[in-house]
Design a protein around this motif. Structure first.
Motif, PDB file in Angstrom:
ATOM      1  N   UNK A 220      19.215  57.131  -7.464  1.00  0.00           N
ATOM      2  CA  UNK A 220      19.220  56.434  -6.189  1.00  0.00           C
ATOM      3  C   UNK A 220      20.357  56.977  -5.322  1.00  0.00           C
ATOM      4  N   UNK A 221      20.163  56.859  -4.027  1.00  0.00           N
ATOM      5  CA  UNK A 221      21.291  56.983  -3.105  1.00  0.00           C
ATOM      6  C   UNK A 221      21.435  55.631  -2.425  1.00  0.00           C
ATOM      7  N   UNK A 222      22.557  54.975  -2.676  1.00  0.00           N
ATOM      8  CA  UNK A 222      22.871  53.714  -2.010  1.00  0.00           C
ATOM      9  C   UNK A 222      23.753  54.020  -0.808  1.00  0.00           C
ATOM     10  N   UNK A 223      23.470  53.356   0.288  1.00  0.00           N
ATOM     11  CA  UNK A 223      24.297  53.514   1.478  1.00  0.00           C
ATOM     12  C   UNK A 223      24.774  52.122   1.886  1.00  0.00           C
ATOM     13  N   UNK A 224      26.055  51.887   1.776  1.00  0.00           N
ATOM     14  CA  UNK A 224      26.653  50.609   2.143  1.00  0.00           C
ATOM     15  C   UNK A 224      27.411  50.832   3.445  1.00  0.00           C
ATOM     16  N   UNK A 225      27.223  49.946   4.410  1.00  0.00           N
ATOM     17  CA  UNK A 225      27.820  50.259   5.705  1.00  0.00           C
ATOM     18  C   UNK A 225      28.135  49.019   6.529  1.00  0.00           C
ATOM     19  N   UNK A 226      28.976  49.229   7.513  1.00  0.00           N
ATOM     20  CA  UNK A 226      29.165  48.286   8.606  1.00  0.00           C
ATOM     21  C   UNK A 226      28.606  48.957   9.856  1.00  0.00           C
ATOM     22  N   UNK A 227      27.845  48.197  10.620  1.00  0.00           N
ATOM     23  CA  UNK A 227      27.211  48.776  11.803  1.00  0.00           C
ATOM     24  C   UNK A 227      27.158  47.748  12.921  1.00  0.00           C
ATOM     25  N   UNK A 228      27.184  48.253  14.136  1.00  0.00           N
ATOM     26  CA  UNK A 228      27.031  47.337  15.266  1.00  0.00           C
ATOM     27  C   UNK A 228      25.565  46.978  15.468  1.00  0.00           C
ATOM     28  N   UNK A 229      24.659  47.822  15.025  1.00  0.00           N
ATOM     29  CA  UNK A 229      23.239  47.654  15.353  1.00  0.00           C
ATOM     30  C   UNK A 229      22.462  46.981  14.225  1.00  0.00           C
ATOM     31  N   UNK A 230      21.606  46.052  14.615  1.00  0.00           N
ATOM     32  CA  UNK A 230      20.707  45.503  13.598  1.00  0.00           C
ATOM     33  C   UNK A 230      19.307  46.076  13.753  1.00  0.00           C
ATOM     34  N   UNK A 231      19.172  47.138  14.539  1.00  0.00           N
ATOM     35  CA  UNK A 231      17.894  47.832  14.651  1.00  0.00           C
ATOM     36  C   UNK A 231      17.868  48.992  13.676  1.00  0.00           C
ATOM     37  N   UNK A 232      16.732  49.221  13.074  1.00  0.00           N
ATOM     38  CA  UNK A 232      16.695  50.137  11.930  1.00  0.00           C
ATOM     39  C   UNK A 232      15.828  51.364  12.159  1.00  0.00           C
ATOM     40  N   UNK A 233      15.287  51.510  13.369  1.00  0.00           N
ATOM     41  CA  UNK A 233      14.631  52.776  13.714  1.00  0.00           C
ATOM     42  C   UNK A 233      15.220  53.278  15.030  1.00  0.00           C
ATOM     43  N   UNK A 234      15.110  54.562  15.243  1.00  0.00           N
ATOM     44  CA  UNK A 234      15.909  55.239  16.247  1.00  0.00           C
ATOM     45  C   UNK A 234      15.682  54.726  17.661  1.00  0.00           C
ATOM     46  N   UNK A 235      14.410  54.502  18.059  1.00  0.00           N
ATOM     47  CA  UNK A 235      14.166  54.155  19.449  1.00  0.00           C
ATOM     48  C   UNK A 235      14.805  52.821  19.814  1.00  0.00           C
ATOM     49  N   UNK A 236      14.814  51.899  18.860  1.00  0.00           N
ATOM     50  CA  UNK A 236      15.409  50.594  19.133  1.00  0.00           C
ATOM     51  C   UNK A 236      16.924  50.639  18.976  1.00  0.00           C
ATOM     52  N   UNK A 237      17.391  51.456  18.032  1.00  0.00           N
ATOM     53  CA  UNK A 237      18.842  51.542  17.823  1.00  0.00           C
ATOM     54  C   UNK A 237      19.520  52.109  19.075  1.00  0.00           C
TER      55      UNK A 237
END
Lengths: 286, 182
Positions: free
Chosen positions: A244-261
């Motif tokens: 697996x590759x786990x990615x743990x992060x802090x982000x300003x965006x709660x959109x998860x695809x590019x056009x909405x992000x």
């Protein structure tokens, strides 16, 4: 004198045969560099890394509520989480196709990513270039026709591995959402949304060791933007577990695809408006 | 005149020595690796090797970038673990220490030498078979490789701990050096 030369040649031939190892030759001197990013996504946007032929990558992405919502909301974990399940498949070593479904706006999206240039260890190609396109369909009940529900993203990703530790990606991108709104805020302010946003996503992967890497992702809008749209920023940690590759992060965006992000992020990371999130990537042979 | 004769004899000796070496650049190397609930095999078909019968020298190497486990992501992870940019080859250099009859059939063969991978070398003895054929020499061998001996540390978070003992196999048809084109 002639005898000596002949003898030396003869002994050298015999001696060389008896003791020398073969010279070691790389099978493919012009091979691609090691993958720039460990997963097909940086954090919220696509990475220049593509799947190998026959690899099927299953992704689960989560972004929770704002950490600033406090302990009573367990720092955002009680908030509405956006979730995206996605599957991508490596059709060839340079082309992958995928689809996913996000909870917010009930968006189904379909995507394709193609690597058109690979960075090589010989330096014959100094950069990696890939293009990505995504088409999303919002499926909330609203009475809109299909064309009004569509949104699109396009990216051209330029990546370079500068060293064993550092890889960087610069990605001009465009987002287009067919239906946008004009709203009046509670204070009477009119908020206008733009159909199209342009941006240049910046991303970096800094390897700490074979297990961990730091991720940075900044998605600034270039030019006109919707009222309230803020440049998205994320910082995270890649964890490579050998499966697996786990990615743990802090982000300003709660959109998860590019056009909405790019177009619809309203939170400012540097004003303290960020949230916890994670991606899980798992590759299967198919 | 006698001097020229001696030189000619030396040259004549040298030429057969070169003629009795066998080479391949398309041998097969395989390993079996175990993780919980699962075993996978990695393969490569570009094993390079040379056996010189007059002096019993055995020299093999494999570009580790050519290993294929069937999942591209796993290959990339494996190459990161092996640090193939820094240590690109697995290699063996040693001697055939068992008797070998070029006119015989399939024969057990024992080689003793040094195996190097990931920048670490260990003495290694491998048992296999050598078979003279019309085309050359057919080689098969197998042994166990302990990753710990070579300080190879695969990722082992969660349940995906890789068994450090890997089953290695090689097979190759080595052609007379003059015919192999290498």
């Amino acid at each position: 004198m002639r005898f000596s030369l002949l003898a030396i040649v003869a002994v050298a031939l015999t001696w060389t045969d008896a003791t020398a190892q073969m010279s070691r030759q790389r099978a493919e001197p012009n091979r691609p560099v090691a993958e720039l990013f460990w997963a097909p996504t940086v954090i919220g946007t696509a990475s220049v890394t593509n799947l190998s032929a026959g690899d099927l990558n299953y992704t689960i992405k989560h972004a929770f509520g704002l950490v600033s919502s406090g302990v009573e909301n367990l720092y955002g974990l009680d908030g509405a989480a956006n979730i995206r399940f996605g599957i991508d498949y490596g059709v060839t070593d340079w082309l992958s196709l995928g689809f996913g479904r996000s909870r917010f706006d009930k968006v189904y999206d379909f995507r394709a990513k193609a690597n058109i240039l690979r960075q090589t260890v010989s330096g014959s190609s100094p950069v990696e270039v890939a293009v990505m396109g995504d088409a999303g369909i919002t499926t909330v009940k609203s009475g809109f026709e299909l064309p009004d529900r569509m949104s699109y993203a396009g990216m051209v990703m330029f990546g370079r591995r500068f060293s064993d530790k550092l890889a960087v990606q610069v990605s001009p991108m465009v987002s287009h959402i067919n239906t946008v709104f004009i709203e009046r805020a509670s204070d009477g302010t009119v908020l206008r949304e733009e159909n199209t946003h342009f941006g240049v996503a910046l991303a970096a992967n800094l390897k700490l060791n074979e297990l961990f890497a730091v991720l940075l992702e900044y998605v600034p809008v270039v030019g006109d933007r919707s009222d309230g749209t803020v440049d998205a920023f994320s910082v995270g940690l890649d964890i490579e577990t050998g499966g697996h590759v786990f990615q743990l992060f802090f982000t300003s965006s709660d959109w998860l695809i590019e056009q909405h992000m790019l177009a619809r992020n309203n939170d400012d990371f540097f004003a303290g408006d960020f949230r916890w999130g994670f991606n899980v990537n798992r590759v299967f042979a198919f | 005149m006698r001097a020229y004769l001696i030189a000619a004899v030396l040259l004549a000796l040298a030429i057969p020595v070169r003629g009795q070496a066998y080479m391949t650049d398309s041998g097969r190397a395989e390993f079996d690796s175990r993780v919980p609930l699962h075993t996978f095999t990695g393969t490569s078909d570009v094993l390079v090797g040379r056996i010189s019968l007059p002096d019993s020298t055995v020299d093999f190497y494999l570009d580790l970038e050519t290993l294929d486990t069937g999942i591209g992501k796993r290959d990339k992870d494996m190459k990161k673990t092996l640090e193939t940019d820094t240590y690109p080859f697995a290699e063996f250099f040693g001697k055939l220490v068992s008797p070998f009859d070029p006119a015989g059939g399939t024969q057990p063969a024992v080689v003793r030498g040094t195996f190097t991978i990931h920048g670490h070398s260990q003495a290694l003895e491998v048992t296999g078979t050598l078979e003279p054929t019309d085309d050359g020499l057919r080689l098969q061998a197998a042994w166990e490789l302990n990753l710990d001996d070579y300080e190879i540390k695969p990722p082992k978070l969660l349940v995906m701990k890789v068994d450090p003992v890997q089953q290695m196999r090689i097979s190759a048809l080595l052609l007379p050096e003059s015919e192999s084109g290498t």
